[in-house]
Design a protein around this motif. Structure first.
Motif, short mmCIF file in Angstrom:
data_model
loop_
_atom_site.label_atom_id
_atom_site.label_comp_id
_atom_site.label_asym_id
_atom_site.label_seq_id
_atom_site.Cartn_x
_atom_site.Cartn_y
_atom_site.Cartn_z
N THR A 39 0.68 -1.10 0.11
CA THR A 39 0.21 0.15 0.03
C THR A 39 1.25 1.27 0.05
OG1 THR A 39 -0.31 -0.02 2.55
CG2 THR A 39 -2.36 -0.62 1.10
N ASN A 40 0.17 2.40 -0.02
CA ASN A 40 0.89 3.89 0.53
C ASN A 40 0.90 3.70 1.09
OD1 ASN A 40 -0.12 4.46 -2.98
ND2 ASN A 40 -1.47 5.63 -2.08
N HIS A 195 2.05 -1.46 -9.58
CA HIS A 195 0.16 -1.10 -8.26
C HIS A 195 -1.03 -2.72 -9.02
CE1 HIS A 195 -0.06 0.47 -12.70
NE2 HIS A 195 -1.23 0.75 -12.44
N HIS A 211 4.46 -4.34 3.90
CA HIS A 211 3.56 -3.07 4.31
C HIS A 211 4.37 -3.02 6.19
CE1 HIS A 211 -0.56 -2.60 6.22
NE2 HIS A 211 -0.12 -2.81 7.58
N TYR A 238 -2.78 -11.08 -0.92
CA TYR A 238 -2.29 -9.80 -0.12
C TYR A 238 -3.29 -9.22 0.20
CZ TYR A 238 -1.86 -4.75 -0.14
OH TYR A 238 -1.22 -3.91 -0.45
#
Length: 259
Positions: A39-40, A195, A211, A238
């Motif tokens: 994730t961002n 992505h 993460h 994921y």
């Protein structure tokens, strides 16, 4: 046994006391594509910046072909192609002039530059006529492809791609993915920050899921997607690893499956 091109050993990087990357380890062999996803805020961009020698880790080591990168950043850059998220091209110049400029900046000149331009433009789907046009006339997908062509001019041993298909059309995406696969099949080591789960699953040989700066999992793709009831998708894996219900996020074997 395949030759290890890139080895990352317990690298850590902090900003104002917050660990953006926390004891991260992985390796990439020649001919292998490692998919780096998360994730961002997972630490992907910081990791890529360290691999590209744009910043140094606070601790840990990065080894290239068995030799530590620390103190040898210039030598590594000579053998690494880096494709950043942001397009790094001169839009007022033609595609050909961009290739000539960046080739000379990478110490590729003369006959070799001419040969390399022919090779990379063919690989990334550019005709001589298209290369005569200014980059400002190109579509987003064409700019992405030219960005990759620039990174390949010096025939790198390692290619680092940070979301190279973001915002591109289907034809350009197909050309980009086919070119990356061919490069790996010819012996190049590739780190691919993606992505799209489908894209990473289809393209990559190894997957590292990050993460909060850590690797939740780092395994060959086929092993990562193997499940008791049959093969699962990368998207399913994921979601399992990032379950918010307090379940063990290291469901594929405890300690993040690091190899």
């Amino acid at each position: 046994m395949s030759e290890v091109c890139l080895e990352v050993e317990n690298i850590t990087k902090s900003y104002r006391g917050v660990k953006a990357v926390d004891s991260l380890s992985f390796r990439v062999e020649r001919g292998q594509i490692l998919g780096l996803i998360g994730t961002n805020g997972a630490g992907k961009s910081t990791t890529v910046s360290m691999l590209a020698t744009l910043m140094k880790p606070d601790s840990g080591r990065i080894l290239f072909c068995g030799r530590e990168v620390s103190g040898r950043a210039a030598a590594l850059r000579e053998r690494t192609g880096y494709v950043p998220q942001n397009i790094a091209l001169y839009e007022s110049l033609s595609g050909m002039d961009n290739l000539k400029f960046w080739g000379r900046a990478s110490h590729v000149a003369g006959r070799r530059l001419k040969e390399r331009i022919a090779a990379v433009s063919g690989m990334t789907g550019f005709s001589p006529e298209t290369l005569k046009k200014r980059v400002q006339e190109y579509s987003g997908g064409m700019k992405r492809r030219l960005n990759i062509a620039v990174a390949l001019l010096k025939e790198p041993d390692l290619l680092i791609l940070d979301e190279p298909t973001a915002g591109v059309d289907i034809p350009s995406r197909s050309v980009i993915l086919s070119a990356i696969r061919k490069l790996a099949d010819n012996g190049m080591a590739v780190v691919y920050v993606g992505h799209s789960m489908d894209e990473v699953e289809r393209l990559c040989d190894q997957v590292c899921i990050m993460h909060r700066g850590k690797a939740l999992l780092n395994l060959p793709m086929d092993e990562a997607l193997a499940a008791p009831g049959g093969k699962i998708t990368l998207e399913q894996l994921y979601e399992e690893l990032l379950m918010p219900d307090g379940a063990n996020p290291f469901g594929k074997g405890g300690d993040a499956g690091e190899k």
